[in-house]
Design an enzyme around this catalytic site. Structure first.
Site, mmCIF file in Angstrom:
data_model
loop_
_atom_site.group_PDB
_atom_site.id
_atom_site.type_symbol
_atom_site.label_atom_id
_atom_site.label_comp_id
_atom_site.label_asym_id
_atom_site.label_seq_id
_atom_site.Cartn_x
_atom_site.Cartn_y
_atom_site.Cartn_z
ATOM 1 N N ASP A 88 -116.793 21.602 110.942
ATOM 2 C CA ASP A 88 -116.939 21.011 109.602
ATOM 3 C C ASP A 88 -117.332 19.535 109.707
ATOM 4 O O ASP A 88 -116.574 18.658 109.303
ATOM 5 C CB ASP A 88 -115.635 21.183 108.787
ATOM 6 C CG ASP A 88 -114.449 20.463 109.399
ATOM 7 O OD1 ASP A 88 -114.461 20.196 110.626
ATOM 8 O OD2 ASP A 88 -113.491 20.153 108.659
ATOM 9 N N ASP B 173 -116.302 16.101 114.723
ATOM 10 C CA ASP B 173 -117.066 17.340 114.945
ATOM 11 C C ASP B 173 -118.452 16.992 115.496
ATOM 12 O O ASP B 173 -118.991 17.710 116.342
ATOM 13 C CB ASP B 173 -117.257 18.103 113.627
ATOM 14 C CG ASP B 173 -115.952 18.496 112.979
ATOM 15 O OD1 ASP B 173 -115.529 19.636 113.122
ATOM 16 O OD2 ASP B 173 -115.346 17.620 112.327
ATOM 17 N N ASN C 138 -113.715 18.926 106.127
ATOM 18 C CA ASN C 138 -113.861 17.471 105.969
ATOM 19 C C ASN C 138 -114.639 17.128 104.714
ATOM 20 O O ASN C 138 -114.403 16.098 104.088
ATOM 21 C CB ASN C 138 -114.561 16.878 107.194
ATOM 22 C CG ASN C 138 -113.630 16.811 108.387
ATOM 23 O OD1 ASN C 138 -112.427 16.596 108.226
ATOM 24 N ND2 ASN C 138 -114.171 17.004 109.570
ATOM 25 N N THR D 169 -113.392 23.978 115.073
ATOM 26 C CA THR D 169 -112.857 22.614 114.941
ATOM 27 C C THR D 169 -112.712 22.206 113.466
ATOM 28 O O THR D 169 -112.745 21.026 113.137
ATOM 29 C CB THR D 169 -113.739 21.587 115.695
ATOM 30 O OG1 THR D 169 -115.055 21.597 115.106
ATOM 31 C CG2 THR D 169 -113.839 21.905 117.160
ATOM 32 N N PHE E 223 -104.350 18.827 109.462
ATOM 33 C CA PHE E 223 -105.356 19.120 108.436
ATOM 34 C C PHE E 223 -105.988 20.520 108.553
ATOM 35 O O PHE E 223 -106.031 21.271 107.571
ATOM 36 C CB PHE E 223 -106.467 18.047 108.460
ATOM 37 C CG PHE E 223 -107.552 18.299 107.456
ATOM 38 C CD1 PHE E 223 -107.398 17.943 106.122
ATOM 39 C CD2 PHE E 223 -108.742 18.919 107.833
ATOM 40 C CE1 PHE E 223 -108.392 18.192 105.187
ATOM 41 C CE2 PHE E 223 -109.747 19.171 106.901
ATOM 42 C CZ PHE E 223 -109.564 18.813 105.576
ATOM 43 N N ASN E 224 -106.528 20.874 109.714
ATOM 44 C CA ASN E 224 -107.285 22.136 109.827
ATOM 45 C C ASN E 224 -106.420 23.356 109.519
ATOM 46 O O ASN E 224 -106.906 24.347 108.967
ATOM 47 C CB ASN E 224 -107.897 22.294 111.229
ATOM 48 C CG ASN E 224 -109.025 21.313 111.468
ATOM 49 O OD1 ASN E 224 -109.619 20.796 110.528
ATOM 50 N ND2 ASN E 224 -109.327 21.054 112.736
ATOM 51 N N HIS F 148 -110.437 13.891 117.877
ATOM 52 C CA HIS F 148 -109.818 15.224 117.985
ATOM 53 C C HIS F 148 -110.730 16.312 118.571
ATOM 54 O O HIS F 148 -110.413 16.963 119.563
ATOM 55 C CB HIS F 148 -109.402 15.715 116.586
ATOM 56 C CG HIS F 148 -108.612 14.740 115.783
ATOM 57 N ND1 HIS F 148 -107.250 14.567 115.950
ATOM 58 C CD2 HIS F 148 -108.969 13.905 114.776
ATOM 59 C CE1 HIS F 148 -106.809 13.673 115.089
ATOM 60 N NE2 HIS F 148 -107.830 13.250 114.362
ATOM 61 N N ASP F 149 -111.826 16.592 117.851
ATOM 62 C CA ASP F 149 -112.534 17.856 118.064
ATOM 63 C C ASP F 149 -113.179 18.062 119.434
ATOM 64 O O ASP F 149 -113.193 19.205 119.932
ATOM 65 C CB ASP F 149 -113.584 18.048 116.956
ATOM 66 C CG ASP F 149 -112.935 18.271 115.598
ATOM 67 O OD1 ASP F 149 -111.740 18.610 115.556
ATOM 68 O OD2 ASP F 149 -113.630 18.110 114.572
HETATM 69 C C1 BDR Z 1 -108.968 17.463 112.199
HETATM 70 O O1 BDR Z 1 -109.200 17.268 110.818
HETATM 71 C C2 BDR Z 1 -110.516 16.815 110.582
HETATM 72 O O2 BDR Z 1 -110.521 15.755 109.678
HETATM 73 C C3 BDR Z 1 -111.081 16.439 111.929
HETATM 74 O O3 BDR Z 1 -112.469 16.710 111.984
HETATM 75 C C4 BDR Z 1 -110.304 17.286 112.905
HETATM 76 O O4 BDR Z 1 -110.914 18.554 113.077
HETATM 77 C C5 BDR Z 1 -107.879 16.527 112.645
HETATM 78 O O5 BDR Z 1 -106.700 16.761 111.962
HETATM 79 CA CA CA Z 2 -113.179 19.000 112.327
#
Ligand code: BDR
Ligand code: CA
Length: 311
Positions: free
Chosen positions: A10, A15, A39, A123, A164-165, A240-241
């Site tokens: 996303d 990403d 996102n 991701t 979040f994801n 993160h991703d």
């Molecule tokens: C995740 O949430 C999104 O905002 C980032 O791309 C990442 O995948 C981190 O919590």
């Molecule tokens: Ca992401």
């Protein structure tokens, strides 16, 4: 041999760097990129994926994913990624279009015709992957592993415990974690150690190619949120991703442990939490390789080397 993968993302700043790492590393046979709403809206994440792939000269099939989570309203992270989802750099217009098939149909067609098993790398929220598993359960065995960014053992970034994801589509995540497919989970425990500092951004910019410049501009924008809201990270931004890709390239770069993991969907305080049995108190069979530490310097070097290979 290259690892065959499908990426579900996303974009999203991190990403975008994940895509750069995946393509620039040369380690993968990337069958397709599918997009999730997370996102930003589906329309924007799809457009962003096409823009990044155009920037890095990668023409792979791109499939449009779900517009919203399975049962819940869409939540987006524009407070991190901005109005476009990739605020910051000037990016090229997409040079090609998404396929006519949906993400779920695209994944099914690729798996069905593949003689080898394929790894899925999500991701973003897991809506597309869960929908695929519901619609095509007989193709599950064609999936080698799911290496994902999401969740956490001891922390959250949407609620005190939910990331979040997973929080964005907990029912989808629940289904994926229960699927029996081997899962690698790069959650916030590791990604909040996968930090990018100003000196790393300068290093990426110093590569001198368009991708390095865009990566640095993306990280400049992404860092604003972290420097303002996550001051305990000492100016670092949690990248993160790319961890979900880096683990497939060099698992030795990480520290991980097989654990039983389930996803809370009915909590009053904990909806969207990955409940990780880190100390094996339930005695349940581990279903997830839980990643929780990283050699940060090696990670930055890996990103640098990959971006050097791109236009
Ligand atoms: C995740 O949430 C999104 O905002 C980032 O791309 C990442 O995948 C981190 O919590
Ligand atoms: Ca992401």
């Amino acid at each position: 041999m290259k690892i065959p993968i499908i990426i579900d993302c996303d974009p999203g700043h991190d990403d975008a760097l994940m895509l750069m790492l995946a393509f620039g590393s040369g380690k993968f046979d990337i069958k397709a990129v599918t997009t999730s709403a997370g996102n930003q809206t589906q329309e924007k994440t799809l457009n962003n994926a096409l823009k990044i792939l155009t920037l890095i000269g990668a023409n792979v099939p791109v499939f449009r994913g779900a517009e919203k989570p399975l049962f819940r309203n869409l939540i987006i992270a524009d407070y991190v990624h901005g109005e476009t989802g990739l605020d910051g750099p000037a990016l090229p217009k997409p040079a090609f279009e998404a396929q006519a098939l949906s993400a779920v149909e695209g994944i099914a067609a690729i798996l069905r015709s593949s003689e080898e098993k394929i790894t899925i790398v999500p991701t973003g929220p897991l809506t597309n992957i869960a929908t695929f598993l519901l619609a095509y359960p007989h193709l599950k065995d064609k999936i080698e592993r799911i290496s994902l960014m999401g969740g956490g053992i001891f922390r959250g970034n949407m609620t005190p415990l939910a990331e979040f994801n997973i929080f964005a589509d907990p029912e989808a995540a629940h289904l994926v974690f229960k699927s029996g497919i081997p899962i690698t989970m790069c959650g916030l425990d590791v990604t909040h150690k996968a930090l990018v500092f100003q000196k790393d951004i300068d290093l990426l910019r110093s590569i001198g190619n368009n991708t390095g410049k865009a990566a640095a501009d993306l990280m400049d924008f992404f860092s604003i949120f972290y420097r303002t809201n996550r001051t305990e990270l000492d100016g670092g931004a949690a990248l993160h991703d790319p961890c979900a890709i880096a683990w497939l390239i060099e698992p030795e770069m990480f520290t991980s442990k097989p654990c039983f993991v389930d996803v809370e969907i009915n909590g009053t305080l904990t909806t969207g939490t990955t409940v990780v049995d880190f100390y094996d108190v339930t005695g349940k069979e581990p279903n997830v390789e839980v990643v929780y530490d990283i050699d940060r310097e090696r990670y930055i070097k890996m990103l640098y080397n990959a971006i050097c290979q791109l236009p």
